[in-house]
Design an enzyme around this catalytic site. Structure first.
Site, PDB file in Angstrom:
ATOM      1  N   ASP A 283      16.955  30.720  25.070  1.00  0.00           N
ATOM      2  CA  ASP A 283      17.239  29.540  25.229  1.00  0.00           C
ATOM      3  C   ASP A 283      17.064  29.059  26.803  1.00  0.00           C
ATOM      4  O   ASP A 283      17.421  29.627  27.546  1.00  0.00           O
ATOM      5  CB  ASP A 283      18.792  29.266  24.949  1.00  0.00           C
ATOM      6  CG  ASP A 283      19.336  27.763  24.976  1.00  0.00           C
ATOM      7  OD1 ASP A 283      18.647  26.989  24.051  1.00  0.00           O
ATOM      8  OD2 ASP A 283      20.046  27.365  25.914  1.00  0.00           O
ATOM      9  N   GLU A 325      11.815  29.655  23.813  1.00  0.00           N
ATOM     10  CA  GLU A 325      12.214  28.002  23.161  1.00  0.00           C
ATOM     11  C   GLU A 325      11.841  27.361  24.560  1.00  0.00           C
ATOM     12  O   GLU A 325      12.467  27.071  25.549  1.00  0.00           O
ATOM     13  CB  GLU A 325      13.710  28.024  23.108  1.00  0.00           C
ATOM     14  CG  GLU A 325      13.887  26.714  22.546  1.00  0.00           C
ATOM     15  CD  GLU A 325      14.736  25.913  23.562  1.00  0.00           C
ATOM     16  OE1 GLU A 325      15.216  24.867  23.154  1.00  0.00           O
ATOM     17  OE2 GLU A 325      14.873  26.524  24.667  1.00  0.00           O
TER      18      GLU A 325
END
Length: 638
Positions: A283, A325
């Site tokens: 993330d 990501e």
């Protein structure tokens, strides 16, 4: 300095100092062999990051001890899985790979109930299940679970660590790979590291006493949530200090210039790996390294850090892959993709430009962008998606767009207006996210069905609009499944679920419009998709039919992708090419009007007789091919 020689000498010294008595004979041999292969590169990466610090050796010794402990904690079953994945390194590129991303509570209720949903997942063909953040996080200020208070404790509402292990085992038994989020750029301000008062954790975050330091960084750092907080810092009244908070004030950025943070996060990463997951979604990875007078995004040492984490996994849990990501400029996205960094990567460019093509009915930006950016290492794979838990940001290369006569700023304004229903004639019903009144900038939220016009068509009981919406959904699903990579379905999209506006009644959610596309999946929703004649039935049946075709043909798996010119502004085309010589030509119409394309585009198949896999109809080479509204062809030579 000869880093190879120094790494060998350093490792020898470390192994003489740490306790390896808990390793079995087989584990010790395995550990030493993997260290021999991977430690020189790991030493080089960490020396680049921390070599100038006086206590570098201490932290290196501590890290090797953590890696040994990770081997000890790894189960026999997972060690067998490591061997299987090492023997078949391209496992995630198989045509049978199919993913789904779900929130445990919204999809099933809790971890035990999710286990009972495995037959449903199997019926769809899912063999890659990404669970959205399920770790302990604060009530209210959780950012949907991305403010982690404890990486090792499951949110009590979802169950326990024991329940997660049971689910992991059950998924593995059914051939479904578990993927978890690894939120490693920041923690919640309620994490023990943030609340600890002792000096060992003082430098785990970025604290500043002088406002000038904060102002210096804010000059160059991009504001991520400008409507929530200006700048990238939050003032802590109790401590009389500023803390770095790229996203929300309750999410404190970790200080990776401190080697203790690298070691601590590695320990958490190995804990997650040993739960049985086979993928970790990294993330916000673009933000993990900070340097003054830069944007503090996509810096070279961010890549060095990820590569070092990757090497730690190669030593302890090589079955586990990283998923990037990186919602950044397309050229920057590509830099995170590599066998030694992130083997998997979300494809935000294709996602955004499929929506762009639906709005404009033109494919020139999609075609030109994917011609430039779709090709990646054959050892890696895109994770393609249409919608996700997050907003849609209009990520594309402004310079490339300009070459096509598109002004990036104006075009984004148009797309935002179109997908939030502010553009006359728009079929979409989306919601703006983080709208900046100063610039007019925003992103867009909404479900696949609502953004393609199904919600509006159903509300107005307009069968023509409903039919077009269903064809748009089918079009996007077809590309997602066939262009190359792991197709990822977001929860509820397989059921044609509409926007969920109930978040407006929840005080803790109403300011975050992303909740509009985070619906709770009910038995009623599933039954509606099984009701013949319903729009939702068509969505699910069409998707399942395409999935079945995909799984039967190896050209949808480990194969190259060539983006083609159609010389028709409304059509998009590409060819999948397998090493066996098998090819599949996809042609997609992004318009409500019928379109034609010269039959010469089929020359790539080297056959006058073709079969459309989607309709199971034969196609003969003619002067032109005709495609109806939003029609897709998957052509193979007969």
């Amino acid at each position: 300095m000869d880093l190879t020689f120094e790494s060998q000498r350093t490792l020898k010294r470390i192994l003489e100092l740490i306790d390896l008595s808990k390793l079995t004979k087989n584990d010790l041999a395995l550990f030493l062999a993997r260290l021999d292969k991977n430690f020189p590169a790991l030493f080089s990466k960490l020396h680049h990051l921390y070599g100038e610090q006086y206590d570098f050796f201490y932290y290196l010794q501590q890290l090797v001890a953590h890696l040994a402990a990770g081997i000890v904690a790894r189960s026999r079953k997972l060690k067998k899985q490591d061997k299987l994945r090492l023997d078949k390194p391209g496992w995630y590129r198989d045509q049978k790979m199919l993913g789904m991303a779900v929130y445990v509570d919204l999809f099933a209720g809790d971890l035990k109930k999710l286990k009972a949903k495995i037959p449903y997942l199997k019926s769809l063909g899912i063999n890659y299940l990404h669970l959205m953040p399920l770790y302990k996080s604060p009530e209210g200020d959780s950012d949907g679970g991305y403010a982690v208070s404890d990486y090792r404790e499951v949110d009590p509402k979802l169950g326990t660590e024991k329940d997660l292990l049971a689910l992991s085992d059950a998924l593995s038994a059914e051939g479904i790979s578990l993927v978890l989020d690894f939120v490693f750029n920041h923690t919640s301000d309620e994490h023990p590291w943030a609340k600890a008062g002792d000096e060992d954790f003082t430098d785990f975050y970025y604290f500043f006493e002088k406002k000038q330091e904060v102002d210096d960084y804010n000059q160059t750092c991009r504001e991520i949530f400008p409507t929530v907080r200006r700048g990238s810092f939050t003032y802590l009244e109790a401590q009389k200090k500023w803390v770095w908070t790229t996203f929300n004030s309750f999410q404190w950025d970790l200080n990776y210039s401190n080697p203790a943070v690298f070691n601590a996060i590695t320990d958490e990463m190995l804990f997650l790996a040993n739960l049985g997951c086979e993928g970790l979604r990294l993330d916000a990875l673009a933000f993990i390294w900070k340097e003054k007078w830069t944007q503090c995004e996509n810096l070279p040492k961010a890549h060095t850090l990820i590569q070092a984490f990757n090497l730690c996994l190669q030593i302890v849990a090589p079955a586990v892959v990283f998923k990037s990501e990186a919602i950044v400029h397309p050229d920057e996205v590509a830099k995170y993709i590599g066998k030694d960094e992130c083997q998997l990567s979300y494809n935000p460019l294709m996602m955004a430009l499929m929506w762009e093509s639906l709005a404009t009915r033109e494919t020139k930006l999609l075609t030109a962008s994917l011609k430039k950016s779709f090709a990646i290492s054959p050892q890696c794979s895109w994770v393609n998606y249409i919608r996700c838990h997050d907003d849609i940001g209009w990520t594309f290369d402004d310079a490339l767009a300009q070459q096509l006569g598109i002004n990036g700023f104006d075009h984004r304004r148009f797309l935002n207006n179109f997908y939030t229903g502010r553009f006359e004639g728009s079929f979409a019903q989306g919601v703006p996210f983080q709208e900046n009144p100063a610039t007019g900038d925003c992103r867009v939220c909404g479900s696949l069905a609502s953004l393609t016009g199904l919600e509006k068509g159903l509300e107005q009981n307009n069968q023509r609009d409903i039919d077009f919406a269903l064809k748009r959904i089918n079009l996007l699903n077809s590309i997602n499944l066939s262009i190359g990579g792991i197709p990822l379905i977001y929860q509820g999209d397989e059921l044609g679920m509409l926007n969920d506006y109930s978040y407006l009644d929840d005080h803790s959610k109403k300011e975050d419009s992303r909740w509009v596309n985070r619906p709770a999946i009910t038995d009623q929703d599933i039954k509606l998709a099984e009701q013949a004649g319903s729009a939702q039935f068509f969505v699910k049946q069409s998707l399942q039919a395409m999935i079945k075709i995909r799984q039967q043909h190896q050209v949808f798996g480990i194969a190259a992708t060539e983006i083609l010119e159609t010389y028709n502004a409304h059509l998009f085309a590409y060819c999948r090419i397998h090493e066996s010589g098998q090819k599949m030509l996809a042609i997609c119409n992004f318009s409500e009007e019928s379109q034609s394309v010269e039959s010469s585009i089929t020359d790539i198949l080297a056959s006058n007789k073709m079969l459309d896999l989607l309709s199971a109809t034969k196609v003969n080479k003619a002067t032109a091919l005709e495609l109806g509204a939003y029609q897709v062809l998957w052509l193979v030579a007969e």
